[in-house]
Design a protein around this motif. Structure first.
Motif, PDB file in Angstrom:
ATOM      1  N   LEU A  73       0.827  -1.208   0.000  1.00 16.14           N
ATOM      2  CA  LEU A  73       0.000   0.000   0.000  1.00 16.14           C
ATOM      3  C   LEU A  73       0.862   1.259   0.000  1.00 16.14           C
ATOM      4  CD1 LEU A  73      -2.718   1.388   0.119  1.00 16.14           C
ATOM      5  CD2 LEU A  73      -2.711   1.060   2.603  1.00 16.14           C
ATOM      6  N   SER A  74       1.902   1.288   0.816  1.00 13.41           N
ATOM      7  CA  SER A  74       2.781   2.462   0.847  1.00 13.41           C
ATOM      8  C   SER A  74       3.489   2.659  -0.485  1.00 13.41           C
ATOM      9  CB  SER A  74       3.807   2.322   1.975  1.00 13.41           C
ATOM     10  OG  SER A  74       3.178   2.374   3.238  1.00 13.41           O
ATOM     11  N   ARG A  75       3.905   1.574  -1.093  1.00 15.31           N
ATOM     12  CA  ARG A  75       4.558   1.672  -2.396  1.00 15.31           C
ATOM     13  C   ARG A  75       3.597   2.205  -3.459  1.00 15.31           C
ATOM     14  NH1 ARG A  75       5.979  -4.194  -2.990  1.00 15.31           N
ATOM     15  NH2 ARG A  75       6.319  -3.601  -5.174  1.00 15.31           N
ATOM     16  N   LEU A  76       2.350   1.747  -3.413  1.00 13.61           N
ATOM     17  CA  LEU A  76       1.337   2.251  -4.332  1.00 13.61           C
ATOM     18  C   LEU A  76       1.127   3.745  -4.128  1.00 13.61           C
ATOM     19  CD1 LEU A  76      -1.053   2.007  -6.342  1.00 13.61           C
ATOM     20  CD2 LEU A  76      -2.466   1.309  -4.381  1.00 13.61           C
ATOM     21  N   ASN A  77       0.973   4.170  -2.887  1.00 16.11           N
ATOM     22  CA  ASN A  77       0.727   5.593  -2.611  1.00 16.11           C
ATOM     23  C   ASN A  77       1.907   6.463  -3.035  1.00 16.11           C
ATOM     24  OD1 ASN A  77      -1.813   5.074  -1.605  1.00 16.11           O
ATOM     25  ND2 ASN A  77      -1.202   5.146   0.542  1.00 16.11           N
ATOM     26  N   ALA A  78       3.115   5.949  -2.874  1.00 18.85           N
ATOM     27  CA  ALA A  78       4.300   6.736  -3.222  1.00 18.85           C
ATOM     28  C   ALA A  78       4.465   6.872  -4.732  1.00 18.85           C
ATOM     29  CB  ALA A  78       5.548   6.103  -2.613  1.00 18.85           C
ATOM     30  N   ALA A  79       4.187   5.797  -5.467  1.00 20.61           N
ATOM     31  CA  ALA A  79       4.445   5.790  -6.910  1.00 20.61           C
ATOM     32  C   ALA A  79       3.198   6.059  -7.744  1.00 20.61           C
ATOM     33  CB  ALA A  79       5.054   4.446  -7.319  1.00 20.61           C
ATOM     34  N   GLY A  80       2.013   5.882  -7.147  1.00 19.05           N
ATOM     35  CA  GLY A  80       0.779   6.021  -7.908  1.00 19.05           C
ATOM     36  C   GLY A  80       0.437   4.794  -8.734  1.00 19.05           C
ATOM     37  N   ARG A  81       1.262   3.763  -8.622  1.00 17.24           N
ATOM     38  CA  ARG A  81       1.054   2.560  -9.415  1.00 17.24           C
ATOM     39  C   ARG A  81       1.695   1.374  -8.698  1.00 17.24           C
ATOM     40  NH1 ARG A  81       0.383   1.483 -15.112  1.00 17.24           N
ATOM     41  NH2 ARG A  81       1.048  -0.652 -15.588  1.00 17.24           N
ATOM     42  N   LEU A  82       1.018   0.242  -8.732  1.00 21.09           N
ATOM     43  CA  LEU A  82       1.556  -0.992  -8.176  1.00 21.09           C
ATOM     44  C   LEU A  82       1.388  -2.082  -9.213  1.00 21.09           C
ATOM     45  CD1 LEU A  82       2.690  -2.462  -5.616  1.00 21.09           C
ATOM     46  CD2 LEU A  82       0.308  -3.010  -5.059  1.00 21.09           C
ATOM     47  N   ASP A  83       2.507  -2.568  -9.746  1.00 17.84           N
ATOM     48  CA  ASP A  83       2.460  -3.613 -10.754  1.00 17.84           C
ATOM     49  C   ASP A  83       2.383  -4.988 -10.101  1.00 17.84           C
ATOM     50  OD1 ASP A  83       2.608  -2.020 -13.145  1.00 17.84           O
ATOM     51  OD2 ASP A  83       4.697  -1.601 -12.621  1.00 17.84           O
ATOM     52  N   THR A  84       1.713  -5.915 -10.795  1.00 13.90           N
ATOM     53  CA  THR A  84       1.514  -7.297 -10.343  1.00 13.90           C
ATOM     54  C   THR A  84       1.193  -7.358  -8.851  1.00 13.90           C
ATOM     55  OG1 THR A  84       3.907  -7.614 -10.024  1.00 13.90           O
ATOM     56  CG2 THR A  84       2.957  -8.272 -12.151  1.00 13.90           C
ATOM     57  N   PRO A  85       0.103  -6.722  -8.443  1.00  9.62           N
ATOM     58  CA  PRO A  85      -0.254  -6.747  -7.020  1.00  9.62           C
ATOM     59  C   PRO A  85      -0.495  -8.169  -6.532  1.00  9.62           C
ATOM     60  CG  PRO A  85      -2.096  -5.960  -8.350  1.00  9.62           C
ATOM     61  CD  PRO A  85      -0.920  -6.029  -9.260  1.00  9.62           C
ATOM     62  N   ASP A  86      -0.185  -8.393  -5.268  1.00 12.30           N
ATOM     63  CA  ASP A  86      -0.390  -9.688  -4.641  1.00 12.30           C
ATOM     64  C   ASP A  86      -1.877 -10.073  -4.706  1.00 12.30           C
ATOM     65  OD1 ASP A  86       1.048 -11.613  -2.456  1.00 12.30           O
ATOM     66  OD2 ASP A  86      -1.052 -11.283  -1.923  1.00 12.30           O
ATOM     67  N   PRO A  87      -2.191 -11.362  -4.863  1.00 14.77           N
ATOM     68  CA  PRO A  87      -3.600 -11.768  -4.875  1.00 14.77           C
ATOM     69  C   PRO A  87      -4.384 -11.267  -3.660  1.00 14.77           C
ATOM     70  CG  PRO A  87      -2.229 -13.584  -5.594  1.00 14.77           C
ATOM     71  CD  PRO A  87      -1.290 -12.507  -5.141  1.00 14.77           C
ATOM     72  N   MET A  88      -3.736 -11.223  -2.497  1.00 13.46           N
ATOM     73  CA  MET A  88      -4.416 -10.721  -1.309  1.00 13.46           C
ATOM     74  C   MET A  88      -4.797  -9.252  -1.482  1.00 13.46           C
ATOM     75  SD  MET A  88      -3.007 -10.822   2.619  1.00 13.46           S
ATOM     76  CE  MET A  88      -2.422 -12.503   2.414  1.00 13.46           C
ATOM     77  N   PHE A  89      -3.904  -8.485  -2.087  1.00 16.34           N
ATOM     78  CA  PHE A  89      -4.172  -7.069  -2.329  1.00 16.34           C
ATOM     79  C   PHE A  89      -5.341  -6.908  -3.293  1.00 16.34           C
ATOM     80  CE2 PHE A  89      -3.521  -2.728  -3.568  1.00 16.34           C
ATOM     81  CZ  PHE A  89      -2.839  -2.133  -2.518  1.00 16.34           C
TER      82      PHE A  89
END
Length: 290
Positions: A73-89
């Motif tokens: 979540l922090s990585r997503l908020n910092a970059a605005g994008r999260l590639d290949t998110p974990d299935p749990m996410f």
């Protein structure tokens, strides 16, 4: 039913651990909340199950902890994008989307910029302009935020974690458990939970045998003179909302959103979305059970 009692309801940990089986219990912290996991069963197998639940919680926090810069979540908020998110996410994103749609947008994880602006004395008008779940895209390949957006799952992640731990214990063969990760999910029992409202005090109890219950009290955490449950335009309508549902993710997300909801919307929900009962306390302490 409406009762004029100036009391109610934020679930407090008051569990009655009666029964013939020995109770294995672990208490700790995760997601900024007190945790209490209780399993009734032989200690030689309950102990390892509790340890497995603790390991699972660490993995869940690695996904959704806002205070860990390495979390997904922090990585997503910092970059605005999260590639290949974990299935749990991805699973939690879909759950958040369901609650958002079912509550007409009252549940909105994009309120994090507003929370930050309130906490830091920032520009509230600019922060409100960033709110909007419709600007978030998510799928198996990536989660992408709108420009300047940030997410918080504080209104649903505790319930999600509660369900994951409860499911782990059920898969291990335990049918008499109570998981409390800020929200409750129980099986077997009966488990008796004490209830209170931050302003109006202790009311009584609820009994849980199969299902979940989550409680939101907007003003239990003051934020610049406001409640901590935020929205671009809606304000808290209730002192406390408690939702009983088949699972804790649903109970948690809806209890968060319904703190902002008018009574007519709430009346239509029991019997839908797995919701069994909603209990409300208004700002003068009157109790409404639907």
């Amino acid at each position: 039913m409406t009762l004029s009692r100036r009391r109610f309801l934020s679930i407090s940990a008051a569990c009655l651990l009666a029964g013939p089986a020995r109770a294995e219990r672990w208490q700790g912290r995760a997601f900024g909340a007190e945790i209490d996991i209780t399993i009734r069963g032989p200690r030689d197998i309950a102990g390892p199950a509790v340890r497995a639940a603790r390991d699972l919680l660490r993995r869940i926090e690695a996904q959704f902890n806002l205070f860990d810069p390495g979390s997904q979540l922090s990585r997503l908020n910092a970059a605005g994008r999260l590639d290949t998110p974990d299935p749990m996410f991805r699973t939690l994103m879909r759950a958040a989307d369901r609650v958002h749609r079912a509550t007409g947008g009252l549940f909105d994880p994009t309120v994090q910029p507003l929370w930050r602006a309130l906490a830091d004395g920032g520009d509230l008008v600019a922060a409100r302009r960033l709110i909007g779940w419709s600007r978030v895209t998510h799928g198996t390949q990536a989660v992408v935020l709108g420009t300047g957006q940030a997410l918080t799952f504080n209104g649903i992640a505790q319930g999600f974690a509660t369900d994951r731990v409860a499911d782990l214990l059920a898969a291990a063969g335990f049918g008499d458990t109570l998981v409390n990760i800020g929200e409750f999910r129980g099986s077997g029992g009966p488990w008796t939970l004490g209830l209170s409202d931050p302003q109006f005090g202790h009311l009584g109890t609820r009994t849980l045998t199969q299902g979940a219950i989550a409680t939101s009290s907007p003003h239990s955490v003051p934020l610049q003179g406001r409640g901590h449950i935020l929205h671009a335009s809606a304000a808290p309508q209730w002192s406390t909302v408690s939702v009983e549902a088949a699972d804790a993710t649903t109970a948690d997300g809806f209890s968060t959103a319904l703190a902002l909801a008018p009574l007519d919307m709430i009346r239509a929900l029991p019997g839908r979305h797995g919701i069994r009962r909603v209990t409300l306390v208004n700002t003068t302490g009157d109790l409404i059970t639907l």
